[in-house]
Design a protein around this motif. Structure first.
Motif, PDB file in Angstrom:
ATOM      1  N   HIS A 200     -30.152   5.736  -5.776  1.00  0.00           N
ATOM      2  CA  HIS A 200     -29.489   5.262  -6.865  1.00  0.00           C
ATOM      3  C   HIS A 200     -27.858   5.593  -6.824  1.00  0.00           C
ATOM      4  O   HIS A 200     -27.029   4.829  -6.717  1.00  0.00           O
ATOM      5  CB  HIS A 200     -29.930   5.681  -8.296  1.00  0.00           C
ATOM      6  N   HIS A 201     -27.435   6.851  -6.607  1.00  0.00           N
ATOM      7  CA  HIS A 201     -26.310   7.367  -6.320  1.00  0.00           C
ATOM      8  C   HIS A 201     -26.247   8.862  -6.079  1.00  0.00           C
ATOM      9  O   HIS A 201     -27.155   9.587  -5.912  1.00  0.00           O
ATOM     10  CB  HIS A 201     -25.222   7.255  -7.728  1.00  0.00           C
ATOM     11  N   THR A 202     -24.885   9.146  -5.269  1.00  0.00           N
ATOM     12  CA  THR A 202     -24.467  10.468  -5.007  1.00  0.00           C
ATOM     13  C   THR A 202     -23.452  10.800  -6.038  1.00  0.00           C
ATOM     14  O   THR A 202     -22.629   9.957  -6.430  1.00  0.00           O
ATOM     15  CB  THR A 202     -24.148  10.561  -3.489  1.00  0.00           C
ATOM     16  N   SER A 203     -23.388  12.043  -6.225  1.00  0.00           N
ATOM     17  CA  SER A 203     -22.250  12.675  -7.128  1.00  0.00           C
ATOM     18  C   SER A 203     -21.507  13.774  -6.381  1.00  0.00           C
ATOM     19  O   SER A 203     -21.900  14.753  -6.024  1.00  0.00           O
ATOM     20  CB  SER A 203     -22.861  12.786  -8.448  1.00  0.00           C
ATOM     21  N   TRP A 204     -20.342  13.716  -6.696  1.00  0.00           N
ATOM     22  CA  TRP A 204     -19.339  14.491  -5.890  1.00  0.00           C
ATOM     23  C   TRP A 204     -18.133  15.219  -7.047  1.00  0.00           C
ATOM     24  O   TRP A 204     -17.660  14.697  -7.694  1.00  0.00           O
ATOM     25  CB  TRP A 204     -18.578  13.656  -4.766  1.00  0.00           C
ATOM     26  N   GLU A 205     -18.198  16.406  -7.058  1.00  0.00           N
ATOM     27  CA  GLU A 205     -17.320  17.254  -7.910  1.00  0.00           C
ATOM     28  C   GLU A 205     -15.933  17.310  -7.481  1.00  0.00           C
ATOM     29  O   GLU A 205     -15.501  17.331  -6.207  1.00  0.00           O
ATOM     30  CB  GLU A 205     -17.759  18.564  -7.701  1.00  0.00           C
ATOM     31  N   VAL A 206     -15.147  17.031  -8.360  1.00  0.00           N
ATOM     32  CA  VAL A 206     -13.604  17.085  -8.296  1.00  0.00           C
ATOM     33  C   VAL A 206     -13.255  18.073  -9.461  1.00  0.00           C
ATOM     34  O   VAL A 206     -13.993  18.356 -10.377  1.00  0.00           O
ATOM     35  CB  VAL A 206     -12.903  15.856  -8.544  1.00  0.00           C
ATOM     36  N   ASP A 207     -11.931  18.381  -9.108  1.00  0.00           N
ATOM     37  CA  ASP A 207     -11.641  19.465 -10.158  1.00  0.00           C
ATOM     38  C   ASP A 207     -11.629  19.645 -11.744  1.00  0.00           C
ATOM     39  O   ASP A 207     -11.724  20.083 -12.447  1.00  0.00           O
ATOM     40  CB  ASP A 207     -10.015  19.817  -9.914  1.00  0.00           C
ATOM     41  N   ASP A 208     -11.107  18.197 -12.330  1.00  0.00           N
ATOM     42  CA  ASP A 208     -10.946  17.899 -13.508  1.00  0.00           C
ATOM     43  C   ASP A 208     -11.147  16.346 -14.017  1.00  0.00           C
ATOM     44  O   ASP A 208     -11.189  15.604 -12.826  1.00  0.00           O
ATOM     45  CB  ASP A 208      -9.999  18.439 -14.420  1.00  0.00           C
ATOM     46  N   VAL A 209     -11.079  16.131 -15.196  1.00  0.00           N
ATOM     47  CA  VAL A 209     -10.903  14.901 -15.403  1.00  0.00           C
ATOM     48  C   VAL A 209      -9.874  13.952 -14.998  1.00  0.00           C
ATOM     49  O   VAL A 209     -10.205  12.560 -14.565  1.00  0.00           O
ATOM     50  CB  VAL A 209     -10.930  14.523 -17.144  1.00  0.00           C
TER      51      VAL A 209
END
Length: 306
Positions: A200-209
């Motif tokens: 379905h999906h992969t999710s990748w962290e970034v610093d902030d909104v």
């Protein structure tokens, strides 16, 4: 918890070159054999397959003793596994997903500079503009956070991850999915009930909104067809999100500010139903997010393969 993070995934796609261009623009760094995040090292590999699919999932463990415990737990579920050096190899019997649990160092991340926010009665950023509006460097995901995929027997795949591998359930959405973790993040794997096994999906962290918004905006320049869903905030996990679609049809998510569980006894898992199982605020999810447009083709391919 002896497990501590996702290490790497391999995804099968029909057009590796075109998909590689997408993830390079997404902010991952090309390597000799895949793509790296800023903090997690090489965390994505693309291989050519007739249909898009999740091929393998890597999980980090602290020491070789952890592999022995997992071997025994999988045996109680009648799931085969083998240990080769500092890695254990096994397969989810339902989805056919290859899983590699390897002894790996824990992820260390340097904290970004704290962002000051103004609010009613609270001026923390005086006489200067918000730093997010002047950022110029391209967004680079810090790590692979979680992977979401479908299983034709969600309960059995959940047992494989929890009773077999040692994942813990953070929250559940009845009849939809279980949010499971192998780190301090709220979830690293989400398994949803589906008519066919698919990514379905992969999710990748970034610093902030701001990085969520900047990353998505850059990806959509000249490619409005990539937009799937966002900007919004999930209720389960609490993270900000924006979903895009790669050329193969997989969704990729920028996220920030996810719930973190440091003490299991202080976290109370919830059963969350209705719209809250999807989001707290933002635009409603499009039908293609709930049922991908190529689902019928994936089902046909699975039937032909069987």
């Amino acid at each position: 918890m002896s497990l501590h993070r996702l290490t790497k995934i391999a995804i099968g796609v029909p057009d590796v070159d075109e998909t590689a261009k997408y993830y390079t623009q997404f902010g991952l760094t090309p390597t000799a054999s895949g793509f790296a995040t800023a903090d997690g090292g090489e965390q994505l590999e693309l291989r050519r397959t007739a249909q898009r699919r999740l091929l393998s999932l890597g999980i980090g463990a602290d020491d070789p003793d952890d592999l022995g415990r997992i071997t025994a737990s999988l045996a109680r579920l009648d799931v085969e596994s083998r240990i080769d050096g500092d890695a254990l190899y096994t397969k989810d019997p339902i989805t056919g997903l290859d899983v590699v649990v390897s002894v790996a160092p824990r992820l260390t991340q340097e904290a970004p500079e704290p962002v000051a926010y103004n609010g009613p009665g609270r001026i923390e950023r005086a006489n200067t503009r918000a730093p997010g509006i002047d950022r110029e460097p391209a967004v680079r995901p810090r790590k692979l956070g979680h992977v979401v995929f479908g299983s034709t027997d969600q309960a059995a795949t959940q047992r494989f991850f929890t009773e077999g591998l040692g994942f813990k359930v953070s929250d559940e959405a009845p009849g939809l999915a279980a949010f499971m973790r192998c780190s301090t993040d709220h979830h690293n794997v989400l398994v949803q009930q589906a008519p066919v096994s698919f990514l379905h999906h992969t999710s990748w962290e970034v610093d902030d909104v701001d990085e969520v918004g900047r990353g998505a905006t850059a990806m959509l320049e000249g490619h409005p067809e990539r937009h799937t869903w966002g900007l919004g905030r999930h209720y389960i996990g609490s993270n900000f999100f924006w979903y895009l679609r790669d050329p193969a049809g997989n969704f990729s998510e920028y996220y920030s500010d996810i719930d973190c569980i440091l003490e299991d006894q202080l976290w109370e898992p919830r059963v969350v139903a209705g719209e809250k199982s999807l989001y707290a605020w933002g635009p409603p999810p499009p039908p293609s997010f709930l049922a991908p447009e190529d689902l019928a083709d994936l089902m046909t391919d699975a039937h032909d393969g069987a």
